[in-house]
Design an enzyme around this catalytic site. Structure first.
Site, PDB file in Angstrom:
ATOM      1  N   LEU A  35       2.635   7.115  -1.076  1.00 51.44           N
ATOM      2  CA  LEU A  35       3.858   7.979  -1.505  1.00 51.44           C
ATOM      3  C   LEU A  35       3.700   8.667  -2.909  1.00 51.44           C
ATOM      4  O   LEU A  35       4.055   9.755  -3.230  1.00 51.44           O
ATOM      5  CB  LEU A  35       5.219   7.221  -1.548  1.00 51.44           C
ATOM      6  CG  LEU A  35       5.590   6.740   0.061  1.00 51.44           C
ATOM      7  CD1 LEU A  35       6.499   5.613   0.051  1.00 51.44           C
ATOM      8  CD2 LEU A  35       6.223   8.014   0.687  1.00 51.44           C
ATOM      9  N   ILE A  47       1.089  -1.223   0.124  1.00 49.59           N
ATOM     10  CA  ILE A  47       0.163   0.176  -0.114  1.00 49.59           C
ATOM     11  C   ILE A  47       0.894   1.290   0.032  1.00 49.59           C
ATOM     12  O   ILE A  47       0.655   2.410  -0.837  1.00 49.59           O
ATOM     13  CB  ILE A  47      -1.031   0.059   1.099  1.00 49.59           C
ATOM     14  CG1 ILE A  47      -2.021  -1.082   1.102  1.00 49.59           C
ATOM     15  CG2 ILE A  47      -1.587   1.272   1.307  1.00 49.59           C
ATOM     16  CD1 ILE A  47      -2.930  -1.261   2.456  1.00 49.59           C
ATOM     17  N   CYS A  48       1.850   1.259   0.713  1.00 48.59           N
ATOM     18  CA  CYS A  48       2.854   2.287   0.830  1.00 48.59           C
ATOM     19  C   CYS A  48       3.160   2.981  -0.478  1.00 48.59           C
ATOM     20  O   CYS A  48       3.019   4.227  -0.515  1.00 48.59           O
ATOM     21  CB  CYS A  48       4.034   2.126   1.719  1.00 48.59           C
ATOM     22  SG  CYS A  48       3.538   1.429   3.345  1.00 48.59           S
ATOM     23  N   PRO A  49       3.722   2.379  -1.256  1.00 51.41           N
ATOM     24  CA  PRO A  49       4.029   3.238  -2.664  1.00 51.41           C
ATOM     25  C   PRO A  49       2.973   3.834  -3.324  1.00 51.41           C
ATOM     26  O   PRO A  49       3.227   4.889  -3.918  1.00 51.41           O
ATOM     27  CB  PRO A  49       4.886   1.900  -3.331  1.00 51.41           C
ATOM     28  CG  PRO A  49       4.210   0.589  -3.044  1.00 51.41           C
ATOM     29  CD  PRO A  49       3.992   1.110  -1.432  1.00 51.41           C
TER      30      PRO A  49
END
Length: 175
Positions: free
Chosen positions: A51, A46-48
């Site tokens: 970002l 999920i993080c990318p």
């Protein structure tokens, strides 16, 4: 946390345009609005997406005199390796703090027992005071567009009704 002054402790940071680690403190941004967001870990799923989405709105935040700063408990070297190999992160330009000592994530109340961070988003005013907080479980991505709307609303200095957008009327107190 709302109404509290943010800590000014410098941390090592990965800044995509720099060849080496940089020292970055939230105090460096006094005079501007700051969107600080914590994410759980580098090399995750999920993080990318988050970002990249914040990166895509970086110019919109800049038009609001706001800077974007990300943070996780991973190291500078982990950030560097991830950003330099993940295609979704190629256009990200904002600093990514390496909170390896967990001082910042603990101060903001997002540190978990396993050493990772919850998805916390904090809007900080030009005087270094927290004006908005949103914290969600690691399994749910956040909305950078909503964060931008919150910055825009806070910058009016007025009362903004539900779903307020720039250009819409704010509320007036009637005496």
């Amino acid at each position: 946390m709302i109404g509290k002054q943010v800590p000014g402790t410098p941390l090592e940071a990965y800044v995509p345009s720099e060849r080496e680690a940089q020292q970055v403190s939230l105090a460096d941004y006094r005079g501007s609005w700051v969107v600080l967001f914590f994410y759980p870990r580098d090399f995750t799923f999920i993080c990318p997406t988050e970002l990249e989405a914040f990166g895509g709105l970086e110019e919109s935040f800049a038009r609001e005199d706001a800077v974007v700063v990300a943070a996780s408990t991973d190291s500078y070297w982990s950030h560097k390796a991830w950003f330099e190999t993940h295609p979704a992160l190629a256009n990200v330009r904002y600093p990514v703090l390496a909170d390896t000592a967990h001082t910042l994530s603990d101060a903001f109340g997002v540190l978990l027992e396993d050493g990772s961070a919850l998805r916390g988003t904090f809007v900080i005013d030009p005087e270094g005071v927290v004006r908005s907080v949103s914290v969600v479980d690691q399994s749910v991505g956040r909305s950078p567009e909503e964060t931008l709307r919150i910055v825009q609303a806070l910058r009016t200095g007025e009362l903004c009704p539900v779903n307020w957008r720039p250009g819409q009327a704010t509320l007036r107190l009637v005496a």
